[in-house]
Design a protein around this motif. Structure first.
Motif, mmCIF file in Angstrom:
data_model
loop_
_atom_site.group_PDB
_atom_site.id
_atom_site.type_symbol
_atom_site.label_atom_id
_atom_site.label_comp_id
_atom_site.label_asym_id
_atom_site.label_seq_id
_atom_site.Cartn_x
_atom_site.Cartn_y
_atom_site.Cartn_z
ATOM 1 N N MET A 18 51.936 -2.054 48.304
ATOM 2 C CA MET A 18 51.115 -1.588 47.183
ATOM 3 C C MET A 18 51.975 -0.805 46.192
ATOM 4 S SD MET A 18 47.927 1.130 47.291
ATOM 5 C CE MET A 18 48.962 2.496 47.823
ATOM 6 N N ASN A 19 52.759 0.129 46.687
ATOM 7 C CA ASN A 19 53.605 0.940 45.813
ATOM 8 C C ASN A 19 54.679 0.105 45.132
ATOM 9 O OD1 ASN A 19 52.172 3.314 46.345
ATOM 10 N ND2 ASN A 19 53.395 3.738 48.166
ATOM 11 N N PHE A 20 55.238 -0.860 45.842
ATOM 12 C CA PHE A 20 56.245 -1.767 45.284
ATOM 13 C C PHE A 20 55.651 -2.561 44.128
ATOM 14 C CE2 PHE A 20 58.405 -6.006 45.574
ATOM 15 C CZ PHE A 20 59.688 -5.608 45.214
ATOM 16 N N TYR A 21 54.504 -3.191 44.345
ATOM 17 C CA TYR A 21 53.891 -4.010 43.301
ATOM 18 C C TYR A 21 53.473 -3.159 42.100
ATOM 19 C CZ TYR A 21 53.783 -7.436 47.087
ATOM 20 O OH TYR A 21 54.134 -8.268 48.116
ATOM 21 N N MET A 22 52.935 -1.986 42.357
ATOM 22 C CA MET A 22 52.512 -1.141 41.236
ATOM 23 C C MET A 22 53.706 -0.620 40.436
ATOM 24 S SD MET A 22 48.980 0.781 42.306
ATOM 25 C CE MET A 22 49.783 2.060 43.206
ATOM 26 N N LYS A 26 53.610 -3.164 34.426
ATOM 27 C CA LYS A 26 53.338 -2.065 33.484
ATOM 28 C C LYS A 26 51.898 -1.588 33.576
ATOM 29 C CE LYS A 26 56.813 -3.703 30.280
ATOM 30 N NZ LYS A 26 57.053 -4.502 29.107
ATOM 31 N N ASP A 27 50.970 -2.523 33.653
ATOM 32 C CA ASP A 27 49.551 -2.188 33.737
ATOM 33 C C ASP A 27 49.130 -2.309 35.206
ATOM 34 O OD1 ASP A 27 46.853 -1.736 33.366
ATOM 35 O OD2 ASP A 27 46.460 -3.679 32.437
ATOM 36 N N ALA A 28 49.348 -1.230 35.956
ATOM 37 C CA ALA A 28 49.053 -1.238 37.391
ATOM 38 C C ALA A 28 48.391 0.073 37.774
ATOM 39 C CB ALA A 28 50.332 -1.423 38.190
ATOM 40 N N LYS A 29 47.372 -0.050 38.638
ATOM 41 C CA LYS A 29 46.707 1.168 39.094
ATOM 42 C C LYS A 29 45.969 0.897 40.398
ATOM 43 C CE LYS A 29 42.558 0.294 36.363
ATOM 44 N NZ LYS A 29 41.710 0.733 35.290
ATOM 45 N N PRO A 30 45.812 1.947 41.204
ATOM 46 C CA PRO A 30 44.973 1.790 42.398
ATOM 47 C C PRO A 30 43.505 1.789 41.973
ATOM 48 C CG PRO A 30 45.854 4.026 42.262
ATOM 49 C CD PRO A 30 46.434 3.260 41.119
ATOM 50 N N VAL A 31 42.703 0.976 42.632
ATOM 51 C CA VAL A 31 41.266 0.913 42.351
ATOM 52 C C VAL A 31 40.498 1.641 43.455
ATOM 53 C CG1 VAL A 31 39.280 -0.626 42.026
ATOM 54 C CG2 VAL A 31 41.523 -1.252 41.074
ATOM 55 N N ARG A 32 40.785 1.285 44.714
ATOM 56 C CA ARG A 32 40.145 1.916 45.872
ATOM 57 C C ARG A 32 41.158 1.987 47.011
ATOM 58 N NH1 ARG A 32 36.752 -1.392 43.749
ATOM 59 N NH2 ARG A 32 37.308 -3.172 45.007
ATOM 60 N N ILE A 33 41.158 3.093 47.697
ATOM 61 C CA ILE A 33 42.036 3.239 48.857
ATOM 62 C C ILE A 33 41.205 3.795 50.015
ATOM 63 C CG2 ILE A 33 44.018 4.471 49.833
ATOM 64 C CD1 ILE A 33 45.303 4.367 47.052
ATOM 65 N N ALA A 34 41.263 3.111 51.153
ATOM 66 C CA ALA A 34 40.579 3.576 52.365
ATOM 67 C C ALA A 34 41.634 3.793 53.433
ATOM 68 C CB ALA A 34 39.544 2.558 52.828
ATOM 69 N N GLU A 85 60.478 -11.446 30.032
ATOM 70 C CA GLU A 85 59.470 -11.226 31.080
ATOM 71 C C GLU A 85 59.837 -11.960 32.367
ATOM 72 O OE1 GLU A 85 54.904 -10.520 30.333
ATOM 73 O OE2 GLU A 85 55.599 -12.300 29.234
ATOM 74 N N VAL A 86 60.251 -13.206 32.231
ATOM 75 C CA VAL A 86 60.665 -13.980 33.408
ATOM 76 C C VAL A 86 61.758 -13.220 34.150
ATOM 77 C CG1 VAL A 86 61.827 -16.102 34.198
ATOM 78 C CG2 VAL A 86 60.016 -16.238 32.456
ATOM 79 N N ASP A 87 62.780 -12.790 33.415
ATOM 80 C CA ASP A 87 63.913 -12.096 34.023
ATOM 81 C C ASP A 87 63.477 -10.791 34.688
ATOM 82 O OD1 ASP A 87 65.435 -14.176 32.970
ATOM 83 O OD2 ASP A 87 66.272 -12.966 31.344
ATOM 84 N N HIS A 88 62.593 -10.039 34.030
ATOM 85 C CA HIS A 88 62.115 -8.764 34.570
ATOM 86 C C HIS A 88 61.412 -8.970 35.917
ATOM 87 C CE1 HIS A 88 59.987 -4.928 34.942
ATOM 88 N NE2 HIS A 88 58.881 -5.627 35.116
ATOM 89 N N TYR A 89 60.395 -9.830 35.936
ATOM 90 C CA TYR A 89 59.628 -10.017 37.166
ATOM 91 C C TYR A 89 60.477 -10.645 38.263
ATOM 92 C CZ TYR A 89 55.555 -8.605 34.543
ATOM 93 O OH TYR A 89 54.669 -7.887 33.784
ATOM 94 N N TRP A 90 61.335 -11.577 37.874
ATOM 95 C CA TRP A 90 62.198 -12.238 38.845
ATOM 96 C C TRP A 90 63.078 -11.218 39.565
ATOM 97 C CZ3 TRP A 90 61.918 -17.162 40.422
ATOM 98 C CH2 TRP A 90 62.967 -17.671 41.188
ATOM 99 N N SER A 91 63.771 -10.390 38.799
ATOM 100 C CA SER A 91 64.692 -9.441 39.422
ATOM 101 C C SER A 91 63.945 -8.361 40.201
ATOM 102 C CB SER A 91 65.624 -8.813 38.384
ATOM 103 O OG SER A 91 64.912 -7.989 37.495
ATOM 104 N N LYS A 92 62.842 -7.862 39.679
ATOM 105 C CA LYS A 92 62.102 -6.796 40.363
ATOM 106 C C LYS A 92 61.490 -7.292 41.672
ATOM 107 C CE LYS A 92 62.682 -3.417 37.480
ATOM 108 N NZ LYS A 92 63.480 -2.260 37.861
ATOM 109 N N LEU A 93 60.934 -8.493 41.674
ATOM 110 C CA LEU A 93 60.308 -9.013 42.893
ATOM 111 C C LEU A 93 61.334 -9.375 43.967
ATOM 112 C CD1 LEU A 93 57.459 -11.071 41.253
ATOM 113 C CD2 LEU A 93 57.165 -9.111 42.786
ATOM 114 N N LEU A 94 62.575 -9.629 43.569
ATOM 115 C CA LEU A 94 63.627 -9.915 44.545
ATOM 116 C C LEU A 94 64.255 -8.647 45.125
ATOM 117 C CD1 LEU A 94 65.423 -12.920 42.821
ATOM 118 C CD2 LEU A 94 64.043 -12.991 44.909
ATOM 119 N N ASP A 95 64.025 -7.502 44.476
ATOM 120 C CA ASP A 95 64.601 -6.230 44.944
ATOM 121 C C ASP A 95 64.290 -5.984 46.407
ATOM 122 O OD1 ASP A 95 65.817 -5.503 42.597
ATOM 123 O OD2 ASP A 95 64.351 -3.969 42.045
ATOM 124 N N GLY A 96 65.281 -5.514 47.124
ATOM 125 C CA GLY A 96 65.071 -5.066 48.494
ATOM 126 C C GLY A 96 65.019 -6.157 49.542
#
Length: 158
Positions: A18-22, A26-34, A85-96
């Motif tokens: 959850m924290n990784f994806y958020m 840019k437009d990311a937020k928690p909606v509900r957490i249990a 945008e392609v480059d941003h998401y590609w590199s960020k999602l491959l992190d770690g």
């Protein structure tokens, strides 16, 4: 609340996911957490289920325990306007520890599959000029991360 949204099962790292994806969108937020209540199957206070919103799309993540790994039978698509945008998401999602696959597909470090897709690709592939669409398909099939300029050049070739 959306009528239909993805629900993803994690072994015990849904909060990390959850924290990784958020952190990526840019437009990311928690909606509900249990969190797990006393007497639950997992440690009290640990994340049970969370719904987050990424670019307006709600996604629910749950710590459900082992035995139900994510597979390539489902993926999430990111529709990208630009190569930036392609480059941003590609590199960020491959992190770690993510893994490149092919044709704009990758698997992130949690095992979730993503398609990082320029919005021009389906437009070019559905072009009424089938030879043009075929050139674009052939160009795409040679790529790992999609490159808009190369796709457009294939479309424009004679």
């Amino acid at each position: 609340m959306q009528k239909i949204s993805p629900f993803l099962w994690f072994d015990n790292n849904a909060e990390e996911a959850m924290n990784f994806y958020m952190s990526i969108f840019k437009d990311a937020k928690p909606v509900r957490i249990a969190r797990n209540p006393p007497g639950g199957p997992f440690p009290e206070g640990s994340l049970l289920v969370a719904t987050i919103q990424l670019e307006g799309q709600e996604i629910t993540l749950m710590n459900g325990g082992p035995g139900h790994p994510l597979t390539d039978a489902i993926s999430l698509t990111i529709n990208c306007i630009s190569q930036e945008e392609v480059d941003h998401y590609w590199s960020k999602l491959l992190d770690g520890g993510g893994k490149e696959i092919a044709c704009g597909w990758l698997k992130d470090k949690f095992g979730l599959h993503w398609q990082v897709t320029p919005v021009i690709l389906p437009q070019l592939l559905s072009d009424p000029d089938r030879a043009k669409a075929g050139r674009v398909m052939q160009a795409m099939m040679k790529m790992i991360k999609l490159d808009i300029a190369t796709l457009q050049a294939a479309a424009d070739a004679k």
